[in-house]
Design a protein around this motif. Structure first.
Motif, PDB file in Angstrom:
ATOM      1  N   ALA A 123      21.415 -69.925 -26.323  1.00  0.00           N
ATOM      2  CA  ALA A 123      20.674 -70.820 -27.972  1.00  0.00           C
ATOM      3  C   ALA A 123      21.097 -69.562 -29.314  1.00  0.00           C
ATOM      4  O   ALA A 123      20.837 -68.314 -28.924  1.00  0.00           O
ATOM      5  CB  ALA A 123      19.180 -71.013 -27.818  1.00  0.00           C
ATOM      6  N   PHE A 173      13.573 -70.064 -29.768  1.00  0.00           N
ATOM      7  CA  PHE A 173      12.699 -71.156 -30.797  1.00  0.00           C
ATOM      8  C   PHE A 173      11.272 -71.552 -30.271  1.00  0.00           C
ATOM      9  O   PHE A 173      10.465 -72.382 -29.787  1.00  0.00           O
ATOM     10  CB  PHE A 173      12.860 -72.738 -30.285  1.00  0.00           C
ATOM     11  N   GLN A 211      15.479 -73.052 -23.025  1.00  0.00           N
ATOM     12  CA  GLN A 211      15.475 -73.583 -24.702  1.00  0.00           C
ATOM     13  C   GLN A 211      17.175 -73.465 -25.110  1.00  0.00           C
ATOM     14  O   GLN A 211      17.707 -74.132 -25.854  1.00  0.00           O
ATOM     15  CB  GLN A 211      15.321 -72.286 -25.724  1.00  0.00           C
ATOM     16  N   ASP A 212      17.875 -72.373 -23.931  1.00  0.00           N
ATOM     17  CA  ASP A 212      19.316 -73.013 -23.898  1.00  0.00           C
ATOM     18  C   ASP A 212      19.687 -74.080 -23.407  1.00  0.00           C
ATOM     19  O   ASP A 212      20.550 -75.082 -23.679  1.00  0.00           O
ATOM     20  CB  ASP A 212      19.719 -72.164 -22.520  1.00  0.00           C
ATOM     21  N   PHE A 225      18.923 -76.577 -26.441  1.00  0.00           N
ATOM     22  CA  PHE A 225      20.079 -75.943 -27.345  1.00  0.00           C
ATOM     23  C   PHE A 225      21.282 -76.800 -26.798  1.00  0.00           C
ATOM     24  O   PHE A 225      22.294 -77.140 -27.947  1.00  0.00           O
ATOM     25  CB  PHE A 225      20.307 -74.742 -27.956  1.00  0.00           C
ATOM     26  N   ASN A 226      21.736 -76.492 -25.532  1.00  0.00           N
ATOM     27  CA  ASN A 226      23.445 -77.148 -25.714  1.00  0.00           C
ATOM     28  C   ASN A 226      23.730 -79.143 -25.471  1.00  0.00           C
ATOM     29  O   ASN A 226      24.377 -78.789 -25.948  1.00  0.00           O
ATOM     30  CB  ASN A 226      23.551 -76.386 -24.027  1.00  0.00           C
ATOM     31  N   LEU A 241      23.744 -79.833 -28.670  1.00  0.00           N
ATOM     32  CA  LEU A 241      24.861 -79.364 -29.719  1.00  0.00           C
ATOM     33  C   LEU A 241      25.956 -79.684 -29.214  1.00  0.00           C
ATOM     34  O   LEU A 241      26.592 -80.489 -29.741  1.00  0.00           O
ATOM     35  CB  LEU A 241      25.341 -77.746 -28.695  1.00  0.00           C
ATOM     36  N   GLU A 275      26.256 -77.221 -35.194  1.00  0.00           N
ATOM     37  CA  GLU A 275      24.778 -75.582 -33.907  1.00  0.00           C
ATOM     38  C   GLU A 275      23.797 -75.832 -35.188  1.00  0.00           C
ATOM     39  O   GLU A 275      23.143 -75.559 -34.377  1.00  0.00           O
ATOM     40  CB  GLU A 275      25.942 -74.757 -34.760  1.00  0.00           C
ATOM     41  N   ALA A 327      20.208 -76.739 -33.812  1.00  0.00           N
ATOM     42  CA  ALA A 327      19.604 -75.533 -34.177  1.00  0.00           C
ATOM     43  C   ALA A 327      18.187 -76.141 -33.981  1.00  0.00           C
ATOM     44  O   ALA A 327      16.818 -76.146 -33.500  1.00  0.00           O
ATOM     45  CB  ALA A 327      19.856 -74.464 -35.111  1.00  0.00           C
ATOM     46  N   THR A 367      16.181 -78.605 -31.992  1.00  0.00           N
ATOM     47  CA  THR A 367      15.935 -77.949 -30.917  1.00  0.00           C
ATOM     48  C   THR A 367      14.230 -77.358 -30.866  1.00  0.00           C
ATOM     49  O   THR A 367      13.440 -77.653 -30.432  1.00  0.00           O
ATOM     50  CB  THR A 367      17.010 -76.753 -30.520  1.00  0.00           C
TER      51      THR A 367
END
Lengths: 222, 202
Positions: free
Chosen positions: A60, A64, B26-27, B30-31, B34, B40, B44, B47
């Motif tokens: 990320a 967030f 969060q990863d 976000f992925n 995306l 991006e 973001a 997310t």
């Protein structure tokens, strides 16, 4: 080589994910062994899935996490705050009332009719000679003395006439004025009005709180 | 503190507990965003919006996979973003032909200054996958991202996008078929380990 149907593709995809029932799975496995096209399609789907599973994972770009402001969380309000807010409202109301009363009082009594100067009394109740002379002097110097305010009155008396006796020629006595003043109704009206307004506000507040409580916890019907 | 305890605390309004869950997922969110949005900045935004919606609607969470529940919020945020994008279209980043059509070939990946080996790195693979994903309808793309990239099972995917299980199977099969064809078109541009043969064992 026969062409595969979409149903075949769908079953191959589900077969890859282990989503077929045992009987269906066994049947499809038999077909794959004997059908090169089916086997090639399965291989292609498997490779495509493998590539997708190895898609590079991005980190990320930032955290967030939420701030209290973003989440709309407000600090707890002290219990006394509503009381203070009501007290402020009442105080403001009384301030306005007081201000209004003072202004009205000023307009009502500021232009009061001039009073006759009090006469110093001589022996036997009549006015003394000195006082009569002083009065004449005052009359001669103009009506301004009679209509002047107490301060200007004292300032405009000529020094010649400002003998110790003339101290009796003073601005009109306010005690007489007071006795003749009517009861000031405004002094009763404004506090009364304030009490009515505050009472109404409290009643409305109480009614709204009651309605809200009923709304959030409706009585259960038997 | 374990995940269920953090969720319960967050449901009581504990923002710190919720933020610990945010850092965990969060990863993944976000992925997902995306891959669906292919941008991006938008990912973001989606997310962040998803986590905000999740915090507000946390009391509607009734157990099950928390990751799947969060992925539903980010998927919804992505759909909202795509609808907004549709109303206010932007210029595509991919090159266009002289006629103004978007290039279908993967020539945009080629960098004449780099060696062939350098082109087969992870970034190229990612670009190839993203290019093929972008060629899919949004519904198909979402299913394949959730199932094959995020690793959810069919039931979880059905829960995330609220469609029947049969629809998931069908969309996933179609998506994989189209992705296979697209990735085959990349041919030599893909790393050797990822090249798709037209025949089994090729």
């Amino acid at each position: 080589m026969k062409t595969l149907t979409f149903h075949d593709i769908e079953r191959l995809s589900a077969f890859l994910d282990g989503q077929l029932r045992q009987a269906e799975k066994t049947r499809l496995e038999t077909r794959i062994k004997s059908d090169p096209e089916l086997a090639a399609t399965l291989d292609g789907l498997h490779q495509a899935r493998s590539i997708l599973r190895r898609t590079p994972k991005r980190r990320a770009p930032r955290n967030f996490t939420l701030t209290p402001k973003m989440a709309g969380i407000r600090p707890p309000v002290p219990r006394a705050v509503p009381v203070f807010s009501w007290a402020s409202a009442v105080a403001a109301l009384f301030f306005i009332c007081t201000l209004g009363t003072n202004l009205l009082g000023q307009f009502s009594f500021g232009a009061a009719a001039p009073m006759m100067a009090a006469q110093p009394m001589g022996v036997g109740g009549g006015p003394s000679d000195e006082s009569l002379a002083a009065t004449e002097a005052a009359v001669d110097s103009g009506n301004a003395y009679l209509t002047a305010t107490p301060e200007t009155y004292a300032m405009t008396i000529p020094e010649a006439t400002a003998t110790p006796d003339t101290r009796l020629v003073q601005p009109p006595e306010t005690s007489q004025e007071k006795t003749r003043q009517p009861v000031n109704l405004w002094l009763v009206f404004w506090p009364g009005l304030a009490a009515v307004l505050v009472g109404s506000a409290l009643l409305i507040r109480w009614a709204s709180i009651r309605a809200f409580r009923r709304k959030i916890s409706p009585r259960q019907k038997p | 503190m374990d995940e269920p305890a953090l969720i319960r605390a967050a449901q009581r309004g504990d923002l710190e507990a919720f933020n610990r869950l945010v850092l965990t997922y969060q990863d993944a969110l976000f992925n997902t965003a995306l891959r669906i949005l292919s941008d991006e900045e938008l990912a973001a935004d989606a997310t962040q919006e998803a986590f905000l919606s999740a915090f507000r609607a946390l009391n509607s969470y009734r157990g099950g996979s928390f990751k799947a529940w969060l992925l539903r919020t980010v998927t919804n945020a992505c759909y909202d973003e795509l609808r907004r994008k549709k109303r206010r279209p932007t210029t595509p980043l991919e090159p266009e032909t002289e006629d103004g059509d978007e290039m279908e070939s993967p020539r945009w990946l080629a960098d004449p200054s780099a060696s062939p080996e350098e082109q087969f790195d992870q970034a190229d693979l990612e670009h190839a996958i993203q290019h093929c994903l972008d060629g899919l309808p949004t519904d198909f793309k979402t299913v394949v991202v959730l199932a094959d990239i995020q690793g959810l099972d069919y039931t979880e995917v059905a829960h995330v996008i609220r469609v029947p299980l049969g629809t998931i199977k069908s969309r996933l099969a179609r998506a994989r078929l189209r992705l296979r064809e697209c990735l085959q078109a990349f041919g030599e541009l893909l790393p050797a380990a990822f090249r798709l043969g037209k025949e089994r064992g090729a």
